[in-house]
Design an enzyme around this catalytic site. Structure first.
Site, short mmCIF file in Angstrom:
data_model
loop_
_atom_site.label_atom_id
_atom_site.label_comp_id
_atom_site.label_asym_id
_atom_site.label_seq_id
_atom_site.Cartn_x
_atom_site.Cartn_y
_atom_site.Cartn_z
N GLU A 1 0.83 -1.20 0.00
CA GLU A 1 0.00 0.00 0.00
C GLU A 1 0.87 1.26 0.00
O GLU A 1 0.60 2.21 -0.74
CB GLU A 1 -0.92 0.00 1.23
CG GLU A 1 -1.87 -1.19 1.29
CD GLU A 1 -1.32 -2.36 2.10
OE1 GLU A 1 -2.11 -3.02 2.78
OE2 GLU A 1 -0.07 -2.59 2.04
N SER B 1 17.95 -42.47 -11.41
CA SER B 1 16.68 -41.73 -11.46
C SER B 1 16.69 -40.58 -12.46
O SER B 1 15.75 -39.80 -12.51
CB SER B 1 16.35 -41.18 -10.07
OG SER B 1 17.35 -40.26 -9.66
N TRP C 1 16.71 -39.16 -16.36
CA TRP C 1 15.68 -38.31 -15.78
C TRP C 1 14.34 -38.99 -15.92
O TRP C 1 14.00 -39.43 -17.02
CB TRP C 1 15.65 -36.96 -16.49
CG TRP C 1 16.88 -36.13 -16.30
CD1 TRP C 1 17.93 -36.01 -17.12
CD2 TRP C 1 17.17 -35.29 -15.18
NE1 TRP C 1 18.87 -35.16 -16.61
CE2 TRP C 1 18.41 -34.71 -15.41
CE3 TRP C 1 16.49 -35.00 -13.99
CZ2 TRP C 1 19.00 -33.83 -14.49
CZ3 TRP C 1 17.06 -34.12 -13.11
CH2 TRP C 1 18.30 -33.56 -13.36
N ARG D 1 11.30 -23.71 -7.11
CA ARG D 1 12.48 -23.37 -6.30
C ARG D 1 12.67 -21.87 -6.21
O ARG D 1 13.12 -21.35 -5.19
CB ARG D 1 13.73 -24.02 -6.91
CG ARG D 1 13.76 -25.53 -6.79
CD ARG D 1 14.99 -26.10 -7.47
NE ARG D 1 15.06 -27.55 -7.38
CZ ARG D 1 16.04 -28.30 -7.88
NH1 ARG D 1 17.04 -27.70 -8.52
NH2 ARG D 1 16.03 -29.61 -7.74
N THR E 1 19.42 -39.05 -1.20
CA THR E 1 19.28 -38.35 -2.47
C THR E 1 20.60 -37.67 -2.85
O THR E 1 21.01 -37.69 -4.02
CB THR E 1 18.16 -37.30 -2.39
OG1 THR E 1 16.91 -37.97 -2.19
CG2 THR E 1 18.08 -36.47 -3.66
N ARG F 1 17.53 -22.76 -11.78
CA ARG F 1 18.25 -22.48 -13.01
C ARG F 1 17.33 -21.86 -14.07
O ARG F 1 17.20 -22.36 -15.19
CB ARG F 1 18.93 -23.75 -13.53
CG ARG F 1 20.00 -24.23 -12.55
CD ARG F 1 20.82 -25.38 -13.06
NE ARG F 1 20.12 -26.65 -13.08
CZ ARG F 1 19.94 -27.42 -12.02
NH1 ARG F 1 20.37 -27.02 -10.83
NH2 ARG F 1 19.33 -28.57 -12.12
N GLU G 1 11.84 -32.50 -1.83
CA GLU G 1 12.05 -33.08 -3.17
C GLU G 1 12.49 -34.54 -3.13
O GLU G 1 12.70 -35.13 -4.19
CB GLU G 1 13.08 -32.24 -3.93
CG GLU G 1 12.56 -30.86 -4.33
CD GLU G 1 13.22 -30.33 -5.59
OE1 GLU G 1 13.62 -31.15 -6.44
OE2 GLU G 1 13.34 -29.11 -5.71
N GLY H 1 14.01 -38.18 -0.65
CA GLY H 1 13.44 -39.28 -1.40
C GLY H 1 12.28 -39.92 -0.66
O GLY H 1 11.61 -39.30 0.16
#
Length: 378
Positions: free
Chosen positions: A55, A171, A173, A187, A199, A210, A297, A299
């Site tokens: 404001e 994993s 992709w 992110r 992970t 990125r 994210e 595991g």
């Protein structure tokens, strides 16, 4: 019933607020639009905690007087002194005729006080315009202010049969490029990313954003025994954001601890429960640091622990068009559920095609009931 004109300008306030998502913590994301006779006179949004609220930013950009004008703001103007003076007072002093608000302040201690102050000053107030959209925009702030912990989103990328990795642990992709782009946008908007040590050991991720103009969130690693290598990319990343490793108090890795701290990594010890760090303790620490949103994210073990402790508010599951079979790694570890009726409930589920993938999003709990102490937007 709000008018189409009110909704149009409130959408603009939401659009402005969105520009600073992930930058305002622990404050909410707020946008403001000053209008007279259907014409926008000035706009503003809260850019960073400690800087002017939306404001006041809009008033600063205003040429001429606001007397008799209407201001649209997606969150109730504040009525208390914090780092900045109350915005409700600024609106009264400016001489606004009308204030249109998307949602009231979710803090039970201040809810409605700003609106009442405006009304006592003779200003017409309308609240609840595009309320659901406004609540969804600041659902992390509502959770943070009501429960004292960050809003937690669990994101997993899995095969159609629910596997996040092949039997070997590979994993990359599973999800497609468009899905990964969305994750980087997430992110950019959250305060912290949380993953387990497994992970880090398996994938050696960067856990950075990125996209052009984006910013990196805090990287948080759940590593009870301080098992990850000091050379892992999360520990050597060139980034303005820090890495925090949550460890058990009895990890016994003094040499590695010194190496990590020499790299600027924050190692924070926690009491353990049956060999595990309670996620609620970690989330409370993150809240103390001013973080109001966390993206888990991976595991599968961390995902299961988060569900068992009841700290997941929202899920984002990216399903890829492939099958990995029963020897692949499950997206969620054991939950100890022995009856279908006792399964984890989800509500307000949406399904969206993202390239070749399918994104399933939902809130955790039963619609109309609280998940822990926080009622997710619906």
């Amino acid at each position: 019933m709000s008018s189409a004109v009110d909704e149009r300008f409130m959408r603009r306030a939401i659009e402005l607020a969105t520009k600073a998502l992930g930058r305002t913590s622990p404050n909410p994301a707020v946008g403001a639009v000053i209008v007279r006779n259907g014409h926008v006179l000035a706009e503003g949004f809260h850019r960073l905690a400690g800087l002017p609220h939306a404001e006041r930013e809009a008033l600063r950009r205003l040429t001429g007087s606001a007397r008799g004008a209407t201001i649209y703001v997606n969150l109730e103007p504040c009525s208390h002194h914090g780092r900045t003076p109350p915005c409700a007072d600024a609106l009264i002093e400016a001489g606004f005729k009308r204030v249109v608000v998307g949602m009231v302040d979710p803090n039970p201690l201040v809810r409605g006080r700003g609106l009442r102050r405006l009304q006592r000053a003779g200003i017409a107030v309308e609240a609840g315009v595009l309320r659901e959209e406004c609540e969804r925009l600041n659902e992390d702030f509502a959770c943070f202010i009501q429960t004292g912990r960050p809003f937690v989103t669990l994101k997993l990328a899995a095969s159609l049969d629910g596997r996040i990795a092949a039997a070997s642990g590979d994993s990359q992709w599973i999800s497609g490029e468009q899905s990964r782009r969305i994750v980087h946008e997430l992110r950019n908007r959250v305060d912290a990313i949380l993953v387990g040590a497994e992970t880090v050991r398996s994938d050696d991720p960067q856990l950075t954003c990125r996209i052009r103009g984006g910013r990196d969130p805090l990287r948080v690693i759940l590593d009870t025994r301080l098992s990850i290598a000091p050379t892992a990319r999360v520990c050597t990343q060139q980034s303005p954001a820090q890495t925090l490793i949550a460890v058990g108090e009895d990890h016994g890795q003094k040499k590695k601890l010194a190496q990590l701290e020499a790299r600027g990594v924050h190692v924070v010890p926690f009491p353990t429960n049956n060999g595990y760090i309670p996620l609620r303790s970690l989330l409370a620490e993150l809240a103390q640091r001013g973080h109001k949103s966390v993206l888990i994210e991976g595991g599968g073990r961390v995902a299961a622990a988060a569900f068992r402790e009841g700290v997941v508010d929202k899920v984002l599951f990216f399903y890829a068009p492939l099958l990995l079979g029963g020897d692949g790694r499950a997206m969620i570890g054991p939950l100890g559920i022995d009856r279908v009726a006792a399964g984890q409930k989800l509500h307000t589920m949406t399904v969206q095609r993202i390239g070749k993938d399918i994104l399933v999003a939902a809130y955790v709990g039963e619609r109309g009931k609280r998940n822990g102490h926080f009622h997710s937007a619906s």
